[in-house]
Design an enzyme around this catalytic site. Sequence first.
Site, short mmCIF file in Angstrom:
data_model
loop_
_atom_site.label_atom_id
_atom_site.label_comp_id
_atom_site.label_asym_id
_atom_site.label_seq_id
_atom_site.Cartn_x
_atom_site.Cartn_y
_atom_site.Cartn_z
N PRO A 24 53.68 42.39 -14.01
CA PRO A 24 53.47 42.89 -15.27
C PRO A 24 52.97 44.50 -15.35
O PRO A 24 52.44 44.70 -16.44
CB PRO A 24 52.35 41.93 -16.01
CG PRO A 24 51.55 41.46 -14.97
CD PRO A 24 52.43 41.33 -13.66
N HIS A 185 48.37 47.57 -16.05
CA HIS A 185 49.02 46.29 -16.65
C HIS A 185 49.64 46.56 -17.82
O HIS A 185 49.16 47.05 -18.96
CB HIS A 185 47.83 45.47 -16.92
CG HIS A 185 48.40 43.75 -17.12
ND1 HIS A 185 49.19 43.19 -18.06
CD2 HIS A 185 48.17 42.74 -16.52
CE1 HIS A 185 49.57 42.28 -18.05
NE2 HIS A 185 48.80 41.43 -16.84
N HIS A 186 51.07 46.29 -18.19
CA HIS A 186 51.87 46.69 -19.25
C HIS A 186 51.48 45.96 -20.56
O HIS A 186 51.73 46.59 -21.70
CB HIS A 186 53.28 46.37 -18.75
CG HIS A 186 54.20 47.32 -19.62
ND1 HIS A 186 53.91 48.14 -20.63
CD2 HIS A 186 55.67 47.53 -19.38
CE1 HIS A 186 54.97 49.07 -21.37
NE2 HIS A 186 56.05 48.66 -20.34
N ALA A 187 50.93 44.77 -20.34
CA ALA A 187 50.48 43.92 -21.55
C ALA A 187 49.31 44.72 -22.15
O ALA A 187 49.10 44.61 -23.50
CB ALA A 187 50.05 42.69 -21.23
#
Length: 212
Positions: A24, A185-187
């Site tokens: 992610p 972290h892309h979240a």
Amino acid sequence: MKKITFTNPHRKKHFEFFNGMNHPHLNITANVNISGFIAYLKARELPITPSIVYIISKSANAIPQFRWRIRDNEVVEHETIHPSFTVPTAESDVFSFCTVEFNKDARTFLDSAQTQIEAMQTAPSFEDEAGRDDYLFLSAIPWVSFTGLQHAMHYHPCDSVPRISWGKFFEQNGETLMPVAIQAHHALVDGQHMGTYFKLLEEMALNPETNF
């Protein structure tokens, strides 16, 4: 430290979408103009590596999403994050981690960083404090003007500490440029946040007198 709750339905879906991925993390590499910054440091005999660590860390601390961390699928926000950066040692041909508490006062931070760097020469460390995630992982790769970078890391359990690296300076059209790679972290961190980060970092490099 405080808990972050996503009340916007789309932002919540964005978090859940990327948090459920096996890989992610988002990576972006760009060149940052450091012409005035390097000249400023040299004129005042300030240490280059700790000064780079300072502006990288100050830029990250200015963006809330860079201070967010995922714990058991929940998001928390640290008030301050602290750099843990790589330094060479006298003990081996591989690096040591060097952790310094971030301080908004540049000269205080530089003094602390210099002390820690010297200590790592003969007592290198390869461990982070257990249970702590208020870090910012940094690394210098001064041998290569890289155009991309992928970090080694654990994906499960979740590792949401951003990684920022800088490479060998190079000259282009009369300017001194430094490649900078960010992995996050892309979240938590989206492209817009990355863009804001690069803008802040370059502004600090172009106006060193406002920070040192």
